[in-house]
Scaffold this active site. Structure first.
Site, short mmCIF file in Angstrom:
data_model
loop_
_atom_site.label_atom_id
_atom_site.label_comp_id
_atom_site.label_asym_id
_atom_site.label_seq_id
_atom_site.Cartn_x
_atom_site.Cartn_y
_atom_site.Cartn_z
N ASP A 255 1.81 4.89 0.32
CA ASP A 255 1.24 6.01 1.05
C ASP A 255 1.19 7.28 0.20
O ASP A 255 2.18 7.64 -0.45
CB ASP A 255 2.09 6.27 2.30
CG ASP A 255 1.62 7.47 3.09
OD1 ASP A 255 0.50 7.41 3.64
OD2 ASP A 255 2.36 8.47 3.15
N ALA A 256 0.05 7.95 0.20
CA ALA A 256 -0.13 9.30 -0.36
C ALA A 256 0.63 9.50 -1.66
O ALA A 256 1.52 10.36 -1.76
CB ALA A 256 0.28 10.34 0.68
N VAL A 257 0.27 8.74 -2.68
CA VAL A 257 1.01 8.83 -3.95
C VAL A 257 0.82 10.17 -4.63
O VAL A 257 1.61 10.56 -5.50
CB VAL A 257 0.61 7.68 -4.90
CG1 VAL A 257 1.04 6.34 -4.34
CG2 VAL A 257 -0.87 7.70 -5.21
N HIS A 258 -0.22 10.92 -4.25
CA HIS A 258 -0.39 12.26 -4.82
C HIS A 258 0.75 13.19 -4.39
O HIS A 258 0.95 14.24 -5.00
CB HIS A 258 -1.74 12.85 -4.39
CG HIS A 258 -2.01 12.74 -2.93
ND1 HIS A 258 -2.63 11.65 -2.37
CD2 HIS A 258 -1.73 13.58 -1.90
CE1 HIS A 258 -2.73 11.81 -1.06
NE2 HIS A 258 -2.19 12.98 -0.76
N ASP B 68 -11.25 6.73 0.47
CA ASP B 68 -11.26 6.95 1.92
C ASP B 68 -11.98 8.25 2.29
O ASP B 68 -11.72 8.85 3.32
CB ASP B 68 -9.84 6.94 2.50
CG ASP B 68 -8.94 7.99 1.87
OD1 ASP B 68 -9.43 8.77 1.05
OD2 ASP B 68 -7.75 8.02 2.21
N ARG C 138 0.88 -1.16 0.00
CA ARG C 138 0.00 0.00 0.00
C ARG C 138 0.92 1.21 0.00
O ARG C 138 1.64 1.46 0.96
CB ARG C 138 -0.91 -0.03 1.23
CG ARG C 138 -1.91 1.12 1.32
CD ARG C 138 -1.36 2.23 2.17
NE ARG C 138 -2.39 3.16 2.61
CZ ARG C 138 -2.12 4.29 3.25
NH1 ARG C 138 -0.86 4.62 3.53
NH2 ARG C 138 -3.09 5.09 3.62
N GLU D 60 -2.63 4.86 -2.32
CA GLU D 60 -3.49 5.76 -1.56
C GLU D 60 -3.42 7.12 -2.23
O GLU D 60 -2.34 7.70 -2.36
CB GLU D 60 -3.05 5.89 -0.11
CG GLU D 60 -3.97 6.81 0.69
CD GLU D 60 -3.31 7.49 1.87
OE1 GLU D 60 -4.05 7.95 2.76
OE2 GLU D 60 -2.08 7.60 1.90
#
Length: 382
Positions: A263-266, A325, A261, A300
């Site tokens: 994290d915060a790929v943006h 989410d 997973r 994510e």
């Protein structure tokens, strides 16, 4: 090179010979100090900013430092930091830590995952991987077939939310280290439970972050909520990209993790010709073809952007799934979450989820975050 050997940091081949590879493009001299024996060994300069050493003098368990132009530092690709983030690194033979009898395990289709997210340090009284193993029967009784571990990369101290990790390859020692993680993987697979690992490729924690000493791991071109962005597309980014690609492959290849997973790929800034997520996806596919094991990449993101889960061949980023989410309810309304999720998937007009499934770009699993101050769980259903 053997399939199970990383291409960065300190590793051992099947004959016990050590290979040390350090990326330090601006260094003039690089050596390693074996702390317990006071032996210093020089590395040779190699192409593309790397320094390499092949030796039979380093043994598993040895404590060592990387000496960078007379500055003594931990290995940024360390597999173990037994004395914390400011201490020496410890040599680990990943080939020795083979997950035993794991060839019979077959990963589930992603749309069948029912996920329980947990924090290793708080899930059980011991706060260790061993403590999780003791609770696997309980998770089975719940119907869980996948657990997601919050980040376990080494961080300062003994307890941390996980997002301040500074040694991406080193499993947190207070949780049980590399050996403890492999024991957990085996125990989970024996119980029919897949393991998702939360990894952080958008920033590093502030304390014990020695990466800038070695090379241009960060860029001032972009900023994240946690400081400078990881350098995936600025000058000197090639070594940085390979560092994180090798990290993703290590969890799959050497620890038999089933899914990552991300994290915060943006907050992963990459405007180069090939996005780092595309390259991780491509290399993961190659690894899966070599090993015959199925691995998933789950993003994510708060962008609801279909590019993340589109095929690389179509200029997508190649992720297998991304979380939804935006909707959260209290833990004691878990049944309501499942019922509303069913309505959401089937486009029932009475659904109270505040957005339409027609405009949400996801692949299963779909995440409904059910939380309370003293406990949390992720319930996912295709």
């Amino acid at each position: 090179m053997h399939l199970n050997i990383r291409n960065i940091g300190l590793n051992f081949d099947k004959d016990g010979v050590a290979f040390l590879k350090v990326w330090a493009p601006k260094a003039s001299i690089v050596s390693t100090l074996l702390e317990d024996r006071a032996i210093t060994l020089d590395l040779e300069r190699a192409p593309h900013g790397y320094w390499i050493l092949k030796t039979d003098q380093i043994k598993p368990g040895d404590l060592y430092w990387v000496i960078l132009d007379d500055e003594q530092l931990p290995d940024p690709a360390s597999l173990s930091q037994p004395q914390g983030v400011h201490g020496p690194s410890r040599a680990v033979d990943l080939l020795h830590y083979v997950v035993p009898n794991d060839n019979k395990w077959i990963n589930y289709p992603l749309n069948e995952y029912l996920i329980y997210e947990l924090h290793t340090g708080t899930f059980s009284p011991p706060g260790t991987f061993g403590g999780i193993i003791q609770q696997l029967d309980y998770l089975n009784e719940l119907g869980i077939n996948a657990i997601e571990l919050l980040p376990i990369a080494s961080f300062p101290g003994r307890r941390n939310w996980g997002y301040d990790g500074v040694f991406p390859f080193a499993v947190q020692e207070s949780y049980g280290g590399a050996e403890g993680l492999k024991a957990l993987v085996k125990a989970c697979h024996d119980k029919g439970i897949a393991i998702i690992l939360d990894v952080v490729y958008n920033h590093m924690g502030p304390e014990g972050n020695y990466l800038p000493k070695f090379g241009p791991y960060f860029t001032d071109q972009y900023h994240t909520p946690w400081g400078s962005a990881i350098n995936f597309d600025d000058n000197g980014c090639d070594g940085v990209r390979e560092f994180f690609i090798e990290n993703a492959l290590m969890w799959f290849r050497d620890f038999h993790i089933d899914a990552l997973r991300l994290d915060a790929v943006h907050a992963i800034k990459d405007f180069g010709a090939v996005h780092i997520l595309q390259e991780i996806s491509r290399r993961t596919a190659i690894l899966s073809a070599q090993t015959g094991r199925i691995h998933y990449l789950i993003a994510e993101s708060d962008l609801n952007d279909p590019r993340y889960i589109s095929d690389v061949q179509n200029n997508g980023l190649g992720m297998d799934s991304q979380w939804i989410d935006e909707w959260a309810i209290d833990l004691n309304k878990g049944l309501e979450a499942i019922l509303e999720l069913d309505k959401f998937i089937n486009k029932d007009s009475t659904c109270v989820i505040p957005f339409s499934s027609d405009g949400v770009f996801v692949h299963p699993p779909i995440e409904i975050r059910v939380s309370k101050s003293d406990k949390s769980a992720f319930l996912s259903q295709a």
